[in-house]
Design a protein around this motif. Sequence first.
Motif, PDB file in Angstrom:
ATOM      1  N   GLY A   1      13.935  -5.953   2.196  1.00 51.47           N
ATOM      2  CA  GLY A   1      13.752  -5.269   3.475  1.00 51.47           C
ATOM      3  C   GLY A   1      12.419  -4.563   3.606  1.00 51.47           C
ATOM      4  N   THR A   2      11.653  -4.473   2.526  1.00 51.63           N
ATOM      5  CA  THR A   2      10.349  -3.810   2.590  1.00 51.63           C
ATOM      6  C   THR A   2       9.249  -4.860   2.698  1.00 51.63           C
ATOM      7  OG1 THR A   2      11.159  -2.047   1.194  1.00 51.63           O
ATOM      8  CG2 THR A   2       8.775  -2.280   1.328  1.00 51.63           C
ATOM      9  N   PRO A   3       8.448  -4.807   3.765  1.00 54.07           N
ATOM     10  CA  PRO A   3       7.323  -5.754   3.840  1.00 54.07           C
ATOM     11  C   PRO A   3       6.413  -5.552   2.626  1.00 54.07           C
ATOM     12  CG  PRO A   3       7.595  -4.574   5.913  1.00 54.07           C
ATOM     13  CD  PRO A   3       8.489  -3.893   4.918  1.00 54.07           C
ATOM     14  N   CYS A   4       5.927  -6.630   2.077  1.00 58.41           N
ATOM     15  CA  CYS A   4       5.116  -6.495   0.857  1.00 58.41           C
ATOM     16  C   CYS A   4       3.978  -7.519   0.865  1.00 58.41           C
ATOM     17  CB  CYS A   4       5.988  -6.673  -0.381  1.00 58.41           C
ATOM     18  SG  CYS A   4       6.646  -8.342  -0.545  1.00 58.41           S
ATOM     19  N   ILE A   5       3.124  -7.373  -0.133  1.00 60.41           N
ATOM     20  CA  ILE A   5       2.026  -8.328  -0.356  1.00 60.41           C
ATOM     21  C   ILE A   5       2.334  -9.050  -1.659  1.00 60.41           C
ATOM     22  CG2 ILE A   5      -0.467  -8.538  -0.758  1.00 60.41           C
ATOM     23  CD1 ILE A   5      -0.858  -5.924   0.779  1.00 60.41           C
ATOM     24  N   ARG A   6       2.104 -10.370  -1.645  1.00 59.51           N
ATOM     25  CA  ARG A   6       2.313 -11.157  -2.872  1.00 59.51           C
ATOM     26  C   ARG A   6       0.963 -11.684  -3.368  1.00 59.51           C
ATOM     27  NH1 ARG A   6       3.676 -15.591  -1.872  1.00 59.51           N
ATOM     28  NH2 ARG A   6       4.643 -16.270  -3.794  1.00 59.51           N
ATOM     29  N   ALA A   7       0.778 -11.630  -4.670  1.00 65.42           N
ATOM     30  CA  ALA A   7      -0.386 -12.290  -5.280  1.00 65.42           C
ATOM     31  C   ALA A   7       0.171 -13.249  -6.333  1.00 65.42           C
ATOM     32  CB  ALA A   7      -1.302 -11.258  -5.940  1.00 65.42           C
TER      33      ALA A   7
ATOM     34  N   PRO B   1       0.849  -1.188   0.000  1.00 62.02           N
ATOM     35  CA  PRO B   1       0.000   0.000   0.000  1.00 62.02           C
ATOM     36  C   PRO B   1       0.884   1.236   0.000  1.00 62.02           C
ATOM     37  CG  PRO B   1      -0.239  -1.266   2.044  1.00 62.02           C
ATOM     38  CD  PRO B   1       0.766  -1.967   1.227  1.00 62.02           C
ATOM     39  N   SER B   2       0.566   2.250  -0.793  1.00 65.21           N
ATOM     40  CA  SER B   2       1.469   3.401  -0.835  1.00 65.21           C
ATOM     41  C   SER B   2       1.282   4.328   0.352  1.00 65.21           C
ATOM     42  CB  SER B   2       1.356   4.168  -2.151  1.00 65.21           C
ATOM     43  OG  SER B   2       0.062   4.190  -2.612  1.00 65.21           O
ATOM     44  N   GLU B   3       0.053   4.363   0.905  1.00 69.68           N
ATOM     45  CA  GLU B   3      -0.139   5.349   1.982  1.00 69.68           C
ATOM     46  C   GLU B   3       0.293   4.826   3.350  1.00 69.68           C
ATOM     47  OE1 GLU B   3      -4.102   3.275   2.354  1.00 69.68           O
ATOM     48  OE2 GLU B   3      -2.526   3.527   0.875  1.00 69.68           O
ATOM     49  N   SER B   4       0.080   3.513   3.626  1.00 72.91           N
ATOM     50  CA  SER B   4       0.406   3.029   4.982  1.00 72.91           C
ATOM     51  C   SER B   4       1.600   2.084   4.893  1.00 72.91           C
ATOM     52  CB  SER B   4      -0.787   2.312   5.586  1.00 72.91           C
ATOM     53  OG  SER B   4      -1.161   1.251   4.757  1.00 72.91           O
ATOM     54  N   LYS B   5       2.749   2.673   4.598  1.00 76.32           N
ATOM     55  CA  LYS B   5       3.931   1.863   4.301  1.00 76.32           C
ATOM     56  C   LYS B   5       4.302   0.910   5.427  1.00 76.32           C
ATOM     57  CE  LYS B   5       5.789   4.826   0.874  1.00 76.32           C
ATOM     58  NZ  LYS B   5       6.499   5.994   0.520  1.00 76.32           N
ATOM     59  N   SER B   6       4.078   1.337   6.680  1.00 76.44           N
ATOM     60  CA  SER B   6       4.551   0.498   7.768  1.00 76.44           C
ATOM     61  C   SER B   6       3.555  -0.613   8.091  1.00 76.44           C
ATOM     62  CB  SER B   6       4.789   1.376   8.988  1.00 76.44           C
ATOM     63  OG  SER B   6       3.590   2.079   9.243  1.00 76.44           O
ATOM     64  N   ASP B   7       2.318  -0.473   7.615  1.00 75.72           N
ATOM     65  CA  ASP B   7       1.348  -1.446   8.073  1.00 75.72           C
ATOM     66  C   ASP B   7       0.762  -2.336   6.992  1.00 75.72           C
ATOM     67  OD1 ASP B   7       0.373  -2.808  10.065  1.00 75.72           O
ATOM     68  OD2 ASP B   7      -0.924  -1.258  10.887  1.00 75.72           O
ATOM     69  N   VAL B   8       1.667  -3.045   6.364  1.00 79.98           N
ATOM     70  CA  VAL B   8       1.268  -3.989   5.323  1.00 79.98           C
ATOM     71  C   VAL B   8       0.378  -5.085   5.915  1.00 79.98           C
ATOM     72  CG1 VAL B   8       2.197  -5.807   3.852  1.00 79.98           C
ATOM     73  CG2 VAL B   8       3.212  -3.545   3.819  1.00 79.98           C
ATOM     74  N   GLN B   9       0.760  -5.556   7.105  1.00 81.24           N
ATOM     75  CA  GLN B   9       0.012  -6.668   7.692  1.00 81.24           C
ATOM     76  C   GLN B   9      -1.443  -6.301   7.948  1.00 81.24           C
ATOM     77  OE1 GLN B   9       1.202  -9.842   7.886  1.00 81.24           O
ATOM     78  NE2 GLN B   9      -0.977 -10.224   8.338  1.00 81.24           N
ATOM     79  N   GLN B  10      -1.656  -5.072   8.437  1.00 78.59           N
ATOM     80  CA  GLN B  10      -3.031  -4.663   8.725  1.00 78.59           C
ATOM     81  C   GLN B  10      -3.849  -4.568   7.433  1.00 78.59           C
ATOM     82  OE1 GLN B  10      -3.524  -0.920  10.783  1.00 78.59           O
ATOM     83  NE2 GLN B  10      -5.698  -0.965  10.220  1.00 78.59           N
ATOM     84  N   LYS B  11      -3.215  -4.034   6.396  1.00 84.87           N
ATOM     85  CA  LYS B  11      -3.898  -3.925   5.102  1.00 84.87           C
ATOM     86  C   LYS B  11      -4.240  -5.316   4.567  1.00 84.87           C
ATOM     87  CE  LYS B  11      -4.859  -0.708   2.247  1.00 84.87           C
ATOM     88  NZ  LYS B  11      -6.032   0.106   2.581  1.00 84.87           N
ATOM     89  N   LEU B  12      -3.281  -6.211   4.722  1.00 85.31           N
ATOM     90  CA  LEU B  12      -3.474  -7.580   4.247  1.00 85.31           C
ATOM     91  C   LEU B  12      -4.650  -8.237   4.976  1.00 85.31           C
ATOM     92  CD1 LEU B  12      -2.130  -9.569   2.321  1.00 85.31           C
ATOM     93  CD2 LEU B  12      -0.521 -10.151   4.116  1.00 85.31           C
ATOM     94  N   THR B  13      -4.715  -8.007   6.276  1.00 84.00           N
ATOM     95  CA  THR B  13      -5.815  -8.580   7.059  1.00 84.00           C
ATOM     96  C   THR B  13      -7.147  -8.028   6.544  1.00 84.00           C
ATOM     97  OG1 THR B  13      -4.342  -8.681   8.943  1.00 84.00           O
ATOM     98  CG2 THR B  13      -6.676  -8.909   9.423  1.00 84.00           C
ATOM     99  N   GLU B  14      -7.191  -6.706   6.323  1.00 83.55           N
ATOM    100  CA  GLU B  14      -8.443  -6.103   5.812  1.00 83.55           C
ATOM    101  C   GLU B  14      -8.830  -6.725   4.468  1.00 83.55           C
ATOM    102  OE1 GLU B  14      -8.097  -1.838   5.413  1.00 83.55           O
ATOM    103  OE2 GLU B  14      -7.318  -1.703   7.447  1.00 83.55           O
ATOM    104  N   ILE B  15      -7.844  -6.865   3.605  1.00 86.77           N
ATOM    105  CA  ILE B  15      -8.122  -7.426   2.260  1.00 86.77           C
ATOM    106  C   ILE B  15      -8.661  -8.852   2.402  1.00 86.77           C
ATOM    107  CG2 ILE B  15      -7.004  -8.231   0.138  1.00 86.77           C
ATOM    108  CD1 ILE B  15      -5.006  -5.864   0.481  1.00 86.77           C
ATOM    109  N   ASN B  16      -7.972  -9.657   3.213  1.00 85.68           N
ATOM    110  CA  ASN B  16      -8.352 -11.066   3.324  1.00 85.68           C
ATOM    111  C   ASN B  16      -9.685 -11.244   4.034  1.00 85.68           C
ATOM    112  OD1 ASN B  16      -6.144 -11.911   1.906  1.00 85.68           O
ATOM    113  ND2 ASN B  16      -4.883 -12.291   3.712  1.00 85.68           N
ATOM    114  N   GLN B  17     -10.008 -10.299   4.938  1.00 80.74           N
ATOM    115  CA  GLN B  17     -11.287 -10.442   5.642  1.00 80.74           C
ATOM    116  C   GLN B  17     -12.485 -10.142   4.757  1.00 80.74           C
ATOM    117  OE1 GLN B  17     -10.763  -8.288   9.310  1.00 80.74           O
ATOM    118  NE2 GLN B  17     -10.056 -10.132  10.380  1.00 80.74           N
ATOM    119  N   THR B  18     -12.263  -9.594   3.588  1.00 78.34           N
ATOM    120  CA  THR B  18     -13.405  -9.420   2.672  1.00 78.34           C
ATOM    121  C   THR B  18     -13.916 -10.784   2.212  1.00 78.34           C
ATOM    122  OG1 THR B  18     -12.057  -9.370   0.662  1.00 78.34           O
ATOM    123  CG2 THR B  18     -12.483  -7.238   1.742  1.00 78.34           C
TER     124      THR B  18
END
Length: 453
Positions: A428-434, A399-416
């Motif tokens: 070194g940058t936490p990321c999301i993989r598809a 996510p470009s806006e919440s760089k430090s909180d990839v995990q939280q974004k991922l949780t939101e995405i997956n909870q849909t």
Amino acid sequence: MTLMVDDLDRIEHLSTLIAEWSASFLKQVDQQSVAATNHPRPLDEPLAADGLGAEETFAEFKKHLAPGLSGSVGPRYLGFVTGGVTPAAMLGDWLTAAIDQNVMVAGDSISTAVELQVIEWLRSLFELDAAYEGVLTSGATTSNLLGMLTARQFAGEIQDIDIASEGIGKAEIEIFSACPHASIRKVIGFSGMGRNAITEVPCLPGSEEMDVAALEQLLTHSQAPGKIVIASAGTVTGTDFDDLTQTTLLCKAHNAWLHVDAAFGLFSRLVPKYKSLTNGINGADSITCDGHKWLNVPYDCGIFLTKHPTLLQRTCSVSAPYLAVSDELPSLMDRGIENSRRFRALPIWMSLKAYGRQGYRDLVSRNCEQASLLADWISKSSSYELLTPCKLNVVVFRPSESKSDVQQKLTEINQTGLVYLTPGNWFGTPCIRAAFSNWRTEKADVDIVCSVL
Ligand SMILES: Cc1ncc(COP(=O)(O)O)c(C=O)c1O
């Protein structure tokens, strides 16, 4: 005993129940939550003294276990690198359970010959040299283990040590790798060579591809008589491919064993556009590939190929009078970890026959197109940032806006419940993989994923 006899008497009825339930699960999986993210658990109950029989047990499964399943066979499970299951492969797996063959030694059934045929078909599917032989395993981790054990035997024999018999003893072995999959570190631990035996080769800037010039320097200065190089054909995050042509030349010059982890990357050979990524792979001494990823056969299934089947046999085989049943065909227990072995070849045999070379070419090229569509959308989005260009079937972003909180974004995405994505790390940058590797994924699914994002 009576319960089992009764169940066998009613096996047609019971099989129909299971077949109908499975068919409806498969047909509706894309309308259900893609993952059960609410940490489901089975009922906390003691083991029963008396059984329920299969029909009532199946009712319990539907009530207590089925709601906790993931939709990993469905089209929007894009976590890890997860294959779906083709219809023919699934049916093959049902047959495998029903006939329950033990593919340990030949002599009592056709199953060993079928596994050898399947290995040959896979060699041909991937256009690999005729010299490769192999065995089916429980997955890429086990194939990597076989690669390391065979390479270890090679490195020992150079030093006049038969490691399988004598142990690693004074053998000096150095292992070189740039971006090994975590399973490689795991199996090097098992092999007794020790994870510290890995010398890390630098990668090219901004990539997970090995810097072959650095490898050359390291091989030249290595004091170890036994050398093993582990190359990647498709790293799990960046899907980067090492230069296998150069790596082969270096391995030959330095008498090093070359093992290539191509767990899913080997499938790139099916699509002309991507074929050059694995140029030089025929120089590998051993290759890992997975069946339960892009081949879309059920868990668990891996593939191990080597040009040195006799060395593999020296690594794995032991003799016992009760196993000396037939010498017409190789005993597949002598090519791997397990003695007793599942008839893993049957789902592959069914699926390759049912869909052919072309079916698999289409599957791989469709998944790559879908990944590239998602990557295009991300690169144009103001909410997400693409971290590396999409080279095959995996999209790496944050996510470009919440760089430090990839995990939280991922949780939101997956909870849909509409998609399941998993985390990673890009330099070194936490990321999301598809990761796209399911035959059922369509362009409409990519649209859904974009709308969720
Ligand atoms: C490159 C690579 N090697 C090995 C593995 C391990 O595979 P498995 O989980 O089938 O043992 C994976 C899994 O994603 C992988 O991507």
